[in-house]
Motif scaffolding. Sequence first.
Motif, PDB file in Angstrom:
ATOM      1  N   VAL A  49      46.055  51.639  50.743  1.00  0.00           N
ATOM      2  CA  VAL A  49      46.302  50.905  49.412  1.00  0.00           C
ATOM      3  C   VAL A  49      47.567  51.745  48.870  1.00  0.00           C
ATOM      4  O   VAL A  49      47.644  52.860  48.524  1.00  0.00           O
ATOM      5  N   LEU A  50      48.459  50.682  48.774  1.00  0.00           N
ATOM      6  CA  LEU A  50      49.640  51.335  48.082  1.00  0.00           C
ATOM      7  C   LEU A  50      49.597  50.658  46.570  1.00  0.00           C
ATOM      8  O   LEU A  50      49.490  49.456  46.454  1.00  0.00           O
ATOM      9  N   VAL A  51      49.923  51.559  45.546  1.00  0.00           N
ATOM     10  CA  VAL A  51      49.817  51.231  44.103  1.00  0.00           C
ATOM     11  C   VAL A  51      51.032  51.378  43.292  1.00  0.00           C
ATOM     12  O   VAL A  51      51.676  52.513  43.456  1.00  0.00           O
ATOM     13  N   GLU A  52      51.521  50.325  42.745  1.00  0.00           N
ATOM     14  CA  GLU A  52      52.660  50.518  41.795  1.00  0.00           C
ATOM     15  C   GLU A  52      51.998  50.484  40.635  1.00  0.00           C
ATOM     16  O   GLU A  52      51.402  49.629  40.001  1.00  0.00           O
ATOM     17  N   HIS A 107      44.167  45.909  36.258  1.00  0.00           N
ATOM     18  CA  HIS A 107      44.310  46.223  37.728  1.00  0.00           C
ATOM     19  C   HIS A 107      44.542  44.907  38.621  1.00  0.00           C
ATOM     20  O   HIS A 107      43.553  44.065  38.724  1.00  0.00           O
ATOM     21  N   LEU A 108      45.392  44.827  39.526  1.00  0.00           N
ATOM     22  CA  LEU A 108      45.760  43.687  40.342  1.00  0.00           C
ATOM     23  C   LEU A 108      45.743  43.894  41.603  1.00  0.00           C
ATOM     24  O   LEU A 108      46.439  45.131  42.065  1.00  0.00           O
ATOM     25  N   ALA A 167      48.304  46.883  41.950  1.00  0.00           N
ATOM     26  CA  ALA A 167      49.505  47.137  40.733  1.00  0.00           C
ATOM     27  C   ALA A 167      48.282  47.815  39.578  1.00  0.00           C
ATOM     28  O   ALA A 167      47.210  46.923  39.499  1.00  0.00           O
ATOM     29  N   ILE A 168      48.772  48.465  39.000  1.00  0.00           N
ATOM     30  CA  ILE A 168      48.029  49.003  37.863  1.00  0.00           C
ATOM     31  C   ILE A 168      48.931  48.853  36.717  1.00  0.00           C
ATOM     32  O   ILE A 168      50.000  49.416  36.592  1.00  0.00           O
ATOM     33  N   LEU A 169      48.487  48.114  35.841  1.00  0.00           N
ATOM     34  CA  LEU A 169      49.558  47.552  34.561  1.00  0.00           C
ATOM     35  C   LEU A 169      48.840  48.453  33.381  1.00  0.00           C
ATOM     36  O   LEU A 169      47.733  48.068  33.016  1.00  0.00           O
ATOM     37  N   VAL A 170      49.748  49.329  32.664  1.00  0.00           N
ATOM     38  CA  VAL A 170      49.139  49.867  31.590  1.00  0.00           C
ATOM     39  C   VAL A 170      49.884  49.312  30.324  1.00  0.00           C
ATOM     40  O   VAL A 170      51.206  49.684  30.340  1.00  0.00           O
TER      41      VAL A 170
END
Length: 109
Positions: free
Chosen positions: A44-47, A104-105, A90-93
């Motif tokens: 898993v690659l997370v932006e 969390h997407l 993607a984690i959007l904060v």
Amino acid sequence: MKGGWAEDLALAYLLERGYRLLGRNRRTPFGEVDLFLEKDGVYVLVEVKQRSSGAYGTPLEALTLRKVRRLLQSARYLLGRDDLPVRLEAILVHGTPRAHRIEHLVLEV
């Protein structure tokens, strides 16, 4: 690093949910991967995108198609092959270190 707290928050969030960290801020010829993890046999690659207000748009608006393409290229580069299970997330904060909300997407590619 201005957004370092958001990456720390995102990492803690994902580790609590059973992800295993493989690397952080991994550089590739296509850009930097904020978080490189594994969960249930899937890489898993997370932006991580953070915005404290709407003055410069939302975290989601900062996640461009170009960035998603570069993440996909980075995944191939880091894994060295195309046949391994990979997922982009993607984690959007939204907010500040004191008052924030996490979104969390899973990115469909």
